[in-house]
Design a protein around this motif. Structure first.
Motif, mmCIF file in Angstrom:
data_model
loop_
_atom_site.group_PDB
_atom_site.id
_atom_site.type_symbol
_atom_site.label_atom_id
_atom_site.label_comp_id
_atom_site.label_asym_id
_atom_site.label_seq_id
_atom_site.Cartn_x
_atom_site.Cartn_y
_atom_site.Cartn_z
ATOM 1 N N PHE A 76 0.852 -1.187 0.000
ATOM 2 C CA PHE A 76 0.000 0.000 0.000
ATOM 3 C C PHE A 76 0.887 1.236 0.000
ATOM 4 O O PHE A 76 1.913 1.259 0.673
ATOM 5 C CB PHE A 76 -0.850 0.081 1.273
ATOM 6 N N ILE A 77 0.474 2.262 -0.717
ATOM 7 C CA ILE A 77 1.155 3.563 -0.660
ATOM 8 C C ILE A 77 0.099 4.594 -0.277
ATOM 9 O O ILE A 77 -0.972 4.637 -0.883
ATOM 10 C CB ILE A 77 1.789 3.949 -2.014
ATOM 11 N N GLU A 78 0.389 5.403 0.728
ATOM 12 C CA GLU A 78 -0.562 6.439 1.160
ATOM 13 C C GLU A 78 0.194 7.689 1.573
ATOM 14 O O GLU A 78 1.138 7.620 2.363
ATOM 15 C CB GLU A 78 -1.433 5.950 2.322
ATOM 16 N N LYS A 79 -0.219 8.824 1.038
ATOM 17 C CA LYS A 79 0.442 10.108 1.276
ATOM 18 C C LYS A 79 -0.083 10.840 2.515
ATOM 19 O O LYS A 79 0.692 11.424 3.270
ATOM 20 C CB LYS A 79 0.243 10.984 0.029
ATOM 21 N N GLU A 103 4.556 5.008 3.420
ATOM 22 C CA GLU A 103 4.054 6.372 3.553
ATOM 23 C C GLU A 103 4.758 7.289 2.570
ATOM 24 O O GLU A 103 5.994 7.339 2.529
ATOM 25 C CB GLU A 103 4.271 6.898 4.975
ATOM 26 N N GLY A 104 3.967 7.994 1.776
ATOM 27 C CA GLY A 104 4.531 8.959 0.841
ATOM 28 C C GLY A 104 3.683 9.088 -0.406
ATOM 29 O O GLY A 104 2.620 8.487 -0.536
ATOM 30 N N ASP A 105 4.180 9.884 -1.334
ATOM 31 C CA ASP A 105 3.495 10.192 -2.583
ATOM 32 C C ASP A 105 3.600 9.005 -3.540
ATOM 33 O O ASP A 105 4.698 8.560 -3.874
ATOM 34 C CB ASP A 105 4.161 11.434 -3.190
ATOM 35 N N SER A 106 2.464 8.508 -3.982
ATOM 36 C CA SER A 106 2.438 7.353 -4.897
ATOM 37 C C SER A 106 3.253 7.606 -6.157
ATOM 38 O O SER A 106 3.893 6.695 -6.678
ATOM 39 C CB SER A 106 0.995 7.017 -5.289
ATOM 40 N N PHE A 107 3.229 8.836 -6.649
ATOM 41 C CA PHE A 107 3.945 9.140 -7.885
ATOM 42 C C PHE A 107 5.457 9.101 -7.698
ATOM 43 O O PHE A 107 6.197 8.914 -8.652
ATOM 44 C CB PHE A 107 3.486 10.485 -8.453
ATOM 45 N N ILE A 108 5.912 9.238 -6.476
ATOM 46 C CA ILE A 108 7.348 9.159 -6.175
ATOM 47 C C ILE A 108 7.732 7.744 -5.746
ATOM 48 O O ILE A 108 8.732 7.191 -6.204
ATOM 49 C CB ILE A 108 7.728 10.181 -5.076
ATOM 50 N N LEU A 109 6.923 7.121 -4.880
ATOM 51 C CA LEU A 109 7.272 5.807 -4.327
ATOM 52 C C LEU A 109 6.989 4.629 -5.257
ATOM 53 O O LEU A 109 7.665 3.606 -5.175
ATOM 54 C CB LEU A 109 6.533 5.573 -3.009
ATOM 55 N N PHE A 110 5.996 4.755 -6.137
ATOM 56 C CA PHE A 110 5.614 3.610 -6.959
ATOM 57 C C PHE A 110 6.761 3.065 -7.820
ATOM 58 O O PHE A 110 6.972 1.850 -7.842
ATOM 59 C CB PHE A 110 4.393 3.945 -7.832
#
Length: 191
Positions: A76-79, A103-110
């Motif tokens: 899971f990614i959640e900002k 934890e963080g921005d999906s566009f950065i972490l994905f």
């Protein structure tokens, strides 16, 4: 009088009936039960022993439902900080061993997460609707993430979106295989 936290439940599988806390409606939008049921009716047993990635995690309800129905691990990614705390709490309460909340921005972490996956996965994208302030280009950005997924890494890619939005027939090397409408929300399936 104390305010009772919002919650939903896992609808099927080994964790059926377990409560999932929902974050504030100001930070996230929870997926309708009918939409969730339809998605997992479509996936059925295909997700058993597979990876499930919920790119915009919210409460984690989709990934936790996937685990309940036999997926081997959910990411899971959640900002949003408050939503992430709820997500972590849900993962701990349901199946901490087989969940990875990031934890963080999906566009950065994905892209980083994608690079760490060692096998194919099911990818679920449920970005904030583009009618929210600051989210006007969210779907274009999501399509960029989808186009970056190597073919050999995805079983299916599912996007939950506003029903008024018509997504393209192809995103990168993926083709739209079906679309299901549930009032204001729709699911588009790409393979």
């Amino acid at each position: 009088m104390a305010i009772k936290p919002l919650s939903s439940t896992i609808s099927a599988g080994k964790y059926k009936g377990k409560k999932i806390l929902l974050p504030s409606l100001e930070s996230t939008r929870s997926t309708k039960a009918i939409l969730k049921g339809s998605l997992f009716d479509s996936l059925q047993y295909d997700i058993v022993d597979e990876l499930f990635v919920e790119v915009f995690g919210g409460s984690g309800s989709m990934g936790l439902e996937a685990l309940s129905r036999g997926a081997k691990h959910a990411y899971f990614i959640e900002k949003d900080k408050a939503a992430f705390q709820t997500l972590k709490s849900n993962c701990k309460a349901i199946d901490e061993e087989h969940t990875t909340p990031l934890e963080g921005d999906s566009f950065i972490l994905f892209p980083t997460l994608l690079g760490k996956l060692t096998c194919k996965a099911y990818f679920y994208f449920d970005p904030p609707f583009s009618i929210r302030e600051g989210m006007e280009d969210v779907y274009e950005n999501v399509m960029g993430l989808i186009a970056s997924i190597p073919r050999e890494m995805a079983h299916w890619i599912v996007i939950e979106h506003m029903s008024t939005l018509v997504l393209p027939e192809a995103i990168g090397s993926y083709t739209l295989t079906k679309r299901k409408k549930f009032g204001n929300s729709s699911l588009s399936f790409y393979m």
